[in-house]
Structure formats: C-alpha cells, structure tokens
Design a protein around this motif. Structure first.
Motif, PDB file in Angstrom:
ATOM      1  N   ILE A 172      52.734  50.147  87.893  1.00 41.12           N
ATOM      2  CA  ILE A 172      52.924  50.471  89.307  1.00 41.12           C
ATOM      3  C   ILE A 172      54.217  49.824  89.741  1.00 41.12           C
ATOM      4  N   THR A 173      55.012  50.525  90.526  1.00 38.83           N
ATOM      5  CA  THR A 173      56.272  49.928  90.956  1.00 38.83           C
ATOM      6  C   THR A 173      56.376  49.853  92.473  1.00 38.83           C
ATOM      7  N   SER A 174      55.538  50.578  93.182  1.00 36.06           N
ATOM      8  CA  SER A 174      55.699  50.588  94.634  1.00 36.06           C
ATOM      9  C   SER A 174      54.449  50.142  95.365  1.00 36.06           C
ATOM     10  N   ILE A 175      54.670  49.620  96.563  1.00 31.33           N
ATOM     11  CA  ILE A 175      53.577  49.212  97.441  1.00 31.33           C
ATOM     12  C   ILE A 175      52.700  50.418  97.776  1.00 31.33           C
TER      13      ILE A 175
ATOM     14  N   ILE B 123      44.079  42.207  99.454  1.00 27.97           N
ATOM     15  CA  ILE B 123      45.316  41.410  99.346  1.00 27.97           C
ATOM     16  C   ILE B 123      44.955  39.924  99.301  1.00 27.97           C
ATOM     17  N   GLN B 124      43.959  39.543 100.120  1.00 30.72           N
ATOM     18  CA  GLN B 124      43.492  38.159 100.114  1.00 30.72           C
ATOM     19  C   GLN B 124      42.981  37.770  98.719  1.00 30.72           C
TER      20      GLN B 124
ATOM     21  N   ILE C  60      55.614  41.806  96.721  1.00 29.22           N
ATOM     22  CA  ILE C  60      56.307  41.415  97.971  1.00 29.22           C
ATOM     23  C   ILE C  60      56.298  39.908  98.232  1.00 29.22           C
ATOM     24  N   GLY C  61      55.734  39.144  97.299  1.00 29.42           N
ATOM     25  CA  GLY C  61      55.736  37.683  97.473  1.00 29.42           C
ATOM     26  C   GLY C  61      54.529  37.190  98.256  1.00 29.42           C
TER      27      GLY C  61
ATOM     28  N   LYS D 127      50.670  37.225 102.835  1.00 26.09           N
ATOM     29  CA  LYS D 127      49.860  36.561 103.858  1.00 26.09           C
ATOM     30  C   LYS D 127      50.096  37.205 105.230  1.00 26.09           C
ATOM     31  N   ALA D 128      51.347  37.545 105.502  1.00 25.99           N
ATOM     32  CA  ALA D 128      51.675  38.180 106.782  1.00 25.99           C
ATOM     33  C   ALA D 128      50.977  39.546 106.893  1.00 25.99           C
TER      34      ALA D 128
END
Lengths: 304, 304
Positions: free
Chosen positions: B176-179, B228-229, B261-262, B267-268
């Motif tokens: 996978i390369t994209s969000i 994501i969490q 995305i880091g 977290k954001a």
C-alpha cells in the motif's frame, strides 16, 4: 415420457430465469474489490441443475396455483443458490474435501487461491441474507413473511442444519457404521436446504402452518432420495452422462447407502421416500400440486 | 477522570449482559454436533471488549433516552458479536493471517483443526441472522425494522463491507502506498461493522432517517479512529497492558497510519475523527447522547 419431457422443460425455464437473476444479484454500483466479485461470480455461474431455487419457485406456484409467483420468489430463489454455492466453495477447500475440479471446472481456490475462496464463500453466504428482504420490496410478501424466511434459512443452513451435517460428514469419515448416522448426515447436509427451499416458496405463496409442515416433509424426503440416488449413480451410472468418474465413493472409502444396505434396497428406499414426498404434497391440498409431484419423480428418474 | 471511570463501568455492565446473553444464544435444544457447538462457544467466549454490541445498546438508549432499551436490543447486539467472532476465526486461519494465538488463547483452528474452524466460522456467521428476528419477537421492534437490520448487516458485513475490506487488506499486503488505500481497508474492515452496530441500535430506538445517517457517520469515524489508535499503540503502547508485543506491525512490514504519516499526524487524525464523530451525535439531537459521546472519548483515550 411426455411428463418427463415437460418437467425437464419447466426446470430449464426456471434455471434460465434464475441464472439471469443471479447475474444481477450483486449490485453493480457496489464498491466491491474486483477480484472478490470475480471469485463470487465464478462459482455462482459454474452451473449445476439449480434444483433448489427451482423448488422455491415451484412451491410458491403450487400454493398460489398460478404461474406468476416467480417475480416475488426470485430473490429468495437466488438466496438459496448463494447458500448452496458458498457451501460448495468451502467444501472444496484443501482443509475440507481438497477437490481441484467441480463440474469439470477448476474449483474456486484453484483459481483464486485459498484465502480468496474462504472470503468469497463468506461473502456469498452473507449476501443471501441481503436478497431475502428484496422479496418484501417487490410487494406481495409481507415483512413478517420475509423475516420468517430469514429465520428459517439461518436455522436450516446453520449449526443445526447444513453446517451441522457437514461437520457430521467430516467426523463420519472416521467410520460410519449405521444407517441412522448416514441419514443424519444427509438429512442435514442435503435435505435441510431443500426443505428450506420449498418452505420459503410456500411462505411466499401464503401456505398455512400445516401446509408448511407438509412441504418440509416433502423437502426432507426428496432430499434424502436425491442423495441416495447420487450414491447409486456413483456405482452404476454412465460416466459420460454424469460428467465425473463412477466408483469414486468406493475409491475414497466413502460409506454410502449401497455400501450399507445394498443396491436393491437402496433403490427401494429411493422409491419409498419419493412416494412419501408425493403423499405429503397431495395431503396439503395445494391449488396446483403437479410440478412438485413431477419434480419428485424427476429426481428419482434422473441419470446424472 | 470521573467520566472515564463511569464509562468504563457502563461498558463493563454492557459486556456482562452481552456475555450472559451470548451463552444462551445457541438454543440448548438444537441438535448440533457437540464439537461444533464447542468450537463456536470457544471463540464466542474468548473475551474482547464487546465494544460493537455495547454500541448497539448505547445507540438504542441514546435515541430512546432511557435505560430500558437493552432487552429488545440484546439479540441484535449478540448478532454483531457473532459476526465479529466469525471474522476473527476465519482471519486467523493458516490461509489467511496464520495466527496461533489471539488474546493469549490458542486460535480456533489450533484447537479444533482447520476444517472445523472454517465450519464454526460459517455457523457463527449464519447464526447472526437467526438472532435478529428475535428482536421482533420480544416486542418493541417491528418486522419492518428487524428486516431493515438484516439488510444493513448483510451489506455492511458482506462483499461491499467487512469482507471487501478484508480482501483489500489481503491484496494490500503486496504494497500500500497511499492513505486512501489504507483508509478503504479500515473503513470496510473495521468501520462498517461499527457503523452497523450504532445504526441497528438507532433503528431499534426508532431513529429517523437523518439520525441513522448521523449514527453511521459517528460509527465510521470512531471505527477509523479506533484503528489508527491501534496502529499507534502497536508502536508506543505498553506491552503488559496490551497483552501482546508492540512493534509487531513493523516486524511484519505492515503499512500503517504512523508509517505513512508519522506518529504526531496520526494522533491528530484520531483527535479530528473523534471530534467529527461527536459532532454527528450532537447534531442528531438524541434524547440522551452522553454515552455515545463518552464512548468516542474512551476509544481514543484507551491504552490497550
């Protein structure tokens, strides 16, 4: 043999209707991974006699006594075929029967891989339950009836039904010795979904509780007769008509009716079960019982 | 932290109710092969946070504004847990993720064998659809509503939903390369069943179409935030609290939000999605929105 010709023509006509409907049963606008859609359609379109969905249509017409029950019954007929297809896809898996071919075509997992075959089976099974509510949308079927059909299917295709039969079959490979064990397997693995099919058609046609019970009895009996006939054909059938090798049960050491009670007694059983199925239909007093009676005879008389 | 304490107590209370109900959800009088029943219950009783079924109950109570919606909603809450459980059993299979352990216990196929795990998964999936009609039997839920819940579940757990997400995840392992690809996977693999849960609760509570839409938005957003969490906790969580090793995603070369995305931006995102979920609930004007708001915060704040 005119009657036989007529029922074959009727079943072909049902199969055509069902196949056209199956092609459209997975909404084109749904965002489904292309390969998953392909895997689902591959097995759905792999043919077969479409007996189960034809029984949904035939039972609805038997109760209603008219030829126009097909429209409301079609989504439910397709749902049965989705369930039947998923069960074949999962049965063929390496961890189960490990079959490379079905009806002369490569099995799902041979084409799409094992993980995809598991997921395609899951998706086919789940989608059956998306189709049933559509019968209520088309009118003529109440939400109560559609919900009763959902409940029947979830029971007869589930742990106490088809899946339970499959488990018993798998465990039975370690050695079945009695007819009652073998009957348990066939009643659940095969008959339950056939009983569901005619009951669902009956519900759509507005059958009474008593009629539903008789339809279930019809379904269980022809399901069992169908299975014993399969065992007989495996021993004495014509390979070119069957499209598969005979004697495969013997080679795989499968315990069958002919193995346990002999060919002649197996044939007598098929005859007895068929008569019981027909009696149930006659007792129900349907407006148009002919198709169901003919289908029972057709299943015994078939040579493939 | 009082609010956090209260919601944890509420969720525990929901989990207890659900676990008691799960134990009884497979009728004792059903003639099911003993080993199949055992395999189904093994995974059903293997724990977990029971977040999805709790969301069914919470959404019903949010709409109704009272604490007594649980009775009618319980069969549907159990149905969600049956679906979630089957998906884990099949995901763990050798042909899929090939996991030996889940939540510290051996996976289903390690205990019961691969064939039984496939069939137990099929039976769990099928049985979910047997539970939903029971909500109509208990009263307070119309047949139309129960049928709409069946249709939602069959879509959101099926090819365009959870199974589709699973397929995309499997295919994504090839890179996978994209969000947006990653978002597709999580939205379907995780969020769809969560969105179903709150929508089903909403339907039981009598939500309007507009409210159902807002519940779906809430569900999708907290589902994505939850996922994501999970990715974040895998990187920086406490192994003893998580009950599993951290950094497993890195070791398995899994593409995650933090990878793409880091950590800070991830977290954001969790924060933003949580706010959007809460806005949807506030916009819906429910009689008692508090639990749903607190659950959204709880899922972000959790450390395991």
């Amino acid at each position: 043999m005119n009657e036989r010709f007529a029922i074959k023509a009727y079943l072909s006509q049902c199969a055509e209707l069902i196949e056209a409907s199956l092609k459209q049963s997975l909404p084109a606008e749904w965002d489904v991974p292309a390969r998953l859609r392909e895997a689902m359609l591959y097995s759905l379109e792999a043919g077969g006699k479409r007996i189960r969905p034809a029984l949904v249509l035939s039972a609805a017409e038997a109760v209603l006594g008219q030829d126009d029950a097909k429209n409301a019954a079609l989504p439910v007929a397709c749902a049965v075929e989705f369930i039947h297809t998923y069960s074949l896809v999962h049965d063929d898996l390496p961890a189960m029967d490990n079959d490379d071919y079905r009806r002369g075509k490569l099995t799902n997992h041979k084409v799409f891989g094992e993980a995809m075959a598991i997921l395609a089976g899951d998706a086919l099974l789940t989608h059956a339950f998306h189709l049933i509510p559509q019968a209520a949308r088309r009118g003529g079927v109440s939400a109560e009836t559609a919900l009763a059909i959902v409940e029947d299917l979830a029971m007869l295709a589930g742990a106490p039904g088809m899946v339970g039969g499959q488990v018993a079959d798998m465990q039975g490979e370690q050695g079945i010795t009695s007819i009652s064990e073998l009957e348990y397997i066939h009643l659940h693995k095969t008959s339950d979904l056939i009983a569901f099919s005619v009951m669902a058609g009956g519900r759509i046609g507005g059958a009474t509780e008593k009629q539903l019970e008789l339809l279930a009895r019809y379904g269980r009996n022809i399901g069992l007769a169908f299975q014993i006939q399969d065992d007989i054909l495996d021993l004495i059938g014509d390979e070119t008509k069957l499209g598969k090798k005979t004697n495969s049960d013997v080679e795989q050491n499968k315990v069958t009716y002919p193995f346990l009670i002999g060919i002649e007694e197996s044939k007598a059983q098929v005859e007895r079960l068929t008569q019981e199925a027909k009696s149930a239909v006659l007792e129900a007093g349907f407006a148009a019982p002919e198709r169901l009676l003919e289908i029972a005879d057709y299943l015994v008389g078939r040579d493939h």
